[in-house]
Design an enzyme around this catalytic site. Structure first.
Site, PDB file in Angstrom:
ATOM      1  N   HIS A  82       0.914  -1.071   0.074  1.00  0.00           N
ATOM      2  CA  HIS A  82      -0.059   0.039  -0.123  1.00  0.00           C
ATOM      3  C   HIS A  82       0.893   1.217   0.070  1.00  0.00           C
ATOM      4  O   HIS A  82       1.383   1.819   1.036  1.00  0.00           O
ATOM      5  CB  HIS A  82      -0.995  -0.037   1.173  1.00  0.00           C
ATOM      6  CG  HIS A  82      -1.846   1.091   1.211  1.00  0.00           C
ATOM      7  ND1 HIS A  82      -3.057   0.829   2.351  1.00  0.00           N
ATOM      8  CD2 HIS A  82      -1.928   2.360   0.581  1.00  0.00           C
ATOM      9  CE1 HIS A  82      -3.597   2.302   2.104  1.00  0.00           C
ATOM     10  NE2 HIS A  82      -2.958   2.986   1.237  1.00  0.00           N
ATOM     11  N   ASP A 116       1.877   4.023   2.615  1.00  0.00           N
ATOM     12  CA  ASP A 116       0.769   4.717   2.220  1.00  0.00           C
ATOM     13  C   ASP A 116       1.344   5.655   1.462  1.00  0.00           C
ATOM     14  O   ASP A 116       1.679   5.798   0.241  1.00  0.00           O
ATOM     15  CB  ASP A 116       0.054   5.418   3.119  1.00  0.00           C
ATOM     16  CG  ASP A 116      -1.378   5.652   2.921  1.00  0.00           C
ATOM     17  OD1 ASP A 116      -1.809   5.398   1.628  1.00  0.00           O
ATOM     18  OD2 ASP A 116      -2.340   6.365   3.490  1.00  0.00           O
ATOM     19  N   ASP A 117       1.622   7.298   2.032  1.00  0.00           N
ATOM     20  CA  ASP A 117       2.456   8.355   1.461  1.00  0.00           C
ATOM     21  C   ASP A 117       3.679   8.726   2.355  1.00  0.00           C
ATOM     22  O   ASP A 117       3.340   9.717   3.098  1.00  0.00           O
ATOM     23  CB  ASP A 117       1.172   9.427   1.476  1.00  0.00           C
ATOM     24  CG  ASP A 117      -0.151   8.912   0.649  1.00  0.00           C
ATOM     25  OD1 ASP A 117       0.219   8.863  -0.695  1.00  0.00           O
ATOM     26  OD2 ASP A 117      -0.909   8.534   1.192  1.00  0.00           O
ATOM     27  N   HIS A 132      -9.562   1.152  -1.138  1.00  0.00           N
ATOM     28  CA  HIS A 132      -9.462   1.735   0.235  1.00  0.00           C
ATOM     29  C   HIS A 132     -10.844   1.744   0.887  1.00  0.00           C
ATOM     30  O   HIS A 132     -11.702   2.024   0.339  1.00  0.00           O
ATOM     31  CB  HIS A 132      -9.150   3.185   0.139  1.00  0.00           C
ATOM     32  CG  HIS A 132      -7.558   3.514  -0.161  1.00  0.00           C
ATOM     33  ND1 HIS A 132      -6.858   2.936  -0.971  1.00  0.00           N
ATOM     34  CD2 HIS A 132      -6.597   4.398   0.563  1.00  0.00           C
ATOM     35  CE1 HIS A 132      -5.793   3.264  -1.230  1.00  0.00           C
ATOM     36  NE2 HIS A 132      -5.588   4.237   0.015  1.00  0.00           N
ATOM     37  N   GLU A 176     -10.940   3.354   6.389  1.00  0.00           N
ATOM     38  CA  GLU A 176     -10.105   4.292   6.809  1.00  0.00           C
ATOM     39  C   GLU A 176     -10.817   5.275   7.584  1.00  0.00           C
ATOM     40  O   GLU A 176     -10.616   5.134   9.062  1.00  0.00           O
ATOM     41  CB  GLU A 176      -9.408   4.703   5.649  1.00  0.00           C
ATOM     42  CG  GLU A 176      -7.935   5.875   6.039  1.00  0.00           C
ATOM     43  CD  GLU A 176      -7.419   6.717   4.931  1.00  0.00           C
ATOM     44  OE1 GLU A 176      -8.106   6.573   3.861  1.00  0.00           O
ATOM     45  OE2 GLU A 176      -6.484   6.996   4.908  1.00  0.00           O
ATOM     46  N   HIS A 198       1.468   4.860  -2.427  1.00  0.00           N
ATOM     47  CA  HIS A 198       1.038   5.781  -3.579  1.00  0.00           C
ATOM     48  C   HIS A 198       2.221   6.347  -4.128  1.00  0.00           C
ATOM     49  O   HIS A 198       2.780   7.129  -3.302  1.00  0.00           O
ATOM     50  CB  HIS A 198      -0.195   6.694  -3.036  1.00  0.00           C
ATOM     51  CG  HIS A 198      -1.332   6.247  -2.420  1.00  0.00           C
ATOM     52  ND1 HIS A 198      -2.341   5.998  -3.147  1.00  0.00           N
ATOM     53  CD2 HIS A 198      -1.558   5.755  -1.207  1.00  0.00           C
ATOM     54  CE1 HIS A 198      -3.486   5.494  -2.300  1.00  0.00           C
ATOM     55  NE2 HIS A 198      -2.865   5.322  -1.211  1.00  0.00           N
TER      56      HIS A 198
END
Ligand code: ADE
Ligand code: ZN
Length: 333
Positions: free
Chosen positions: A19, A280-281, A199, A202, A21
């Protein structure tokens, strides 16, 4: 092992990332460099100002800056550099396999063609594979705040590139954009032989996780931490072993949990869910994959057996062929 030893040990182990991005790995240094290169006006004068702006109240406040940051990505070389920097970080973190999400609509909506970003991504991925054997694949994510028609058009525009894309995903603003909005495009993707992730849970309620499972037929849930609010959903996830790609630093930065010691990943693991750890980011949330493991070690009463289970779960939850999974599981110490 004490916490320091656990951190050293986990850093040295082979890992997967499921996961991530790629647009969320854009570091402030590269953002400023590309803004200057293309004459893109940003509301920041320095790298420090960019970092200072990363103070989020919720998912939407992050997404506003994330889409703004992505506006500096324009030519093939920009997308190459973005992917190359992330893959070098994989090497540093012992991430032996990465399943990397990208948001085509973030770029096509600005007039940037599929062929531009795909060529940049591919060039970096091929180079990393050649130089150190990096394994990675691509997941094309649809933006859920846009219409299903836009997602269908995007899937159609991706046709010449489907040989390089393994799965479709669903991201962006969750509340008010339930999985059911995208039932048709996920059905088309399934019929094209693409795998599916989304997603859910969340910020959104457990019903969105049910929707992703039942309507979108996903293989994995991205985040899914709010599943814990529905005992029937937990029972289902334990028996089905649909993986959850959990992102600890993201969840605290976006205030899904106020503090890391309140994070429910250990609880989910103890209940028997197939939970995994992801970044994630990383540029926006304060760290890459090892940093996420370290944050768990620093803030939760997690032991080596549990850490090893999380590492193994990553391989089980991946789209790697069984032989590769077995190979890497044997390498875990
Ligand atoms: N896009 C990038 N990061 C995201 C996240 N954590 N949730 C939803 N959409 C995203
Ligand atoms: Zn995400």
């Amino acid at each position: 092992m004490n916490k320091q030893e656990l951190k050293k040990w986990v850093s040295s182990q082979p890992k997967v990332e499921l996961h991530l991005h790629i647009e969320g790995s854009l570091e402030p240094e590269l953002m400023i460099e590309l803004a200057e290169k293309h004459n893109v006006k940003l509301p920041y004068k320095s790298i420090e100002e960019v970092r200072a702006a990363y103070n989020f109240q919720d998912l939407q406040s992050f997404l506003d800056l994330y889409y703004l940051g992505a506006s500096v990505l324009i030519d093939e070389d920009d997308f190459y550099q973005l992917m190359w920097c992330y893959l070098c970080q994989c090497k540093a973190d012992n991430v032996v396999h990465a399943e990397i999400m990208f948001d085509p609509q973030t770029h096509t909506e600005r007039g940037i063609d599929f062929s531009i970003f795909m060529a940049g991504f591919k060039r970096a991925m091929d180079q990393a594979k050649q130089e150190w054997g990096q394994s990675c694949l691509l997941i094309m994510s649809f933006l859920r705040h846009l219409s299903e028609k836009s997602a269908i058009d995007t899937l159609e525009a991706a046709t010449p590139h489907l040989g390089d894309i393994v799965a479709v995903g669903l991201d962006s603003a969750e509340m008010g954009n339930p999985p059911e909005k995208f039932s048709k495009v996920f059905e088309i993707a399934k019929n094209l032989g693409l795998k599916r992730v989304a997603h859910a849970g969340e910020e959104g309620p457990p019903s969105y996780v049910w929707g992703a499972l039942n309507t979108l037929n996903v293989h994995r849930i991205d985040h899914g931490v709010r599943s814990i609010e529905d005992p029937n959903l937990i029972k289902f996830l334990v028996s089905s072993q649909h993986p959850l790609t959990v992102c600890p630093l993201s969840n605290t930065k976006l205030k899904v949990f106020e503090h890391m010691h309140q994070h429910n990943i250990l609880e989910l693991l103890k209940l028997g869910l197939l939970v995994t750890v992801n970044a994630d980011d990383p540029s926006y949330f304060g760290g890459y994959l090892n940093d996420n493991y370290h944050a768990l070690i620093d803030n939760l009463p997690i032991d080596q057996v549990q850490l090893k289970q999380l590492l193994k779960n990553g391989f089980y939850a991946s789209f790697l062929p069984e032989k590769k999974v077995d190979f890497w599981l044997q390498k875990l110490q």
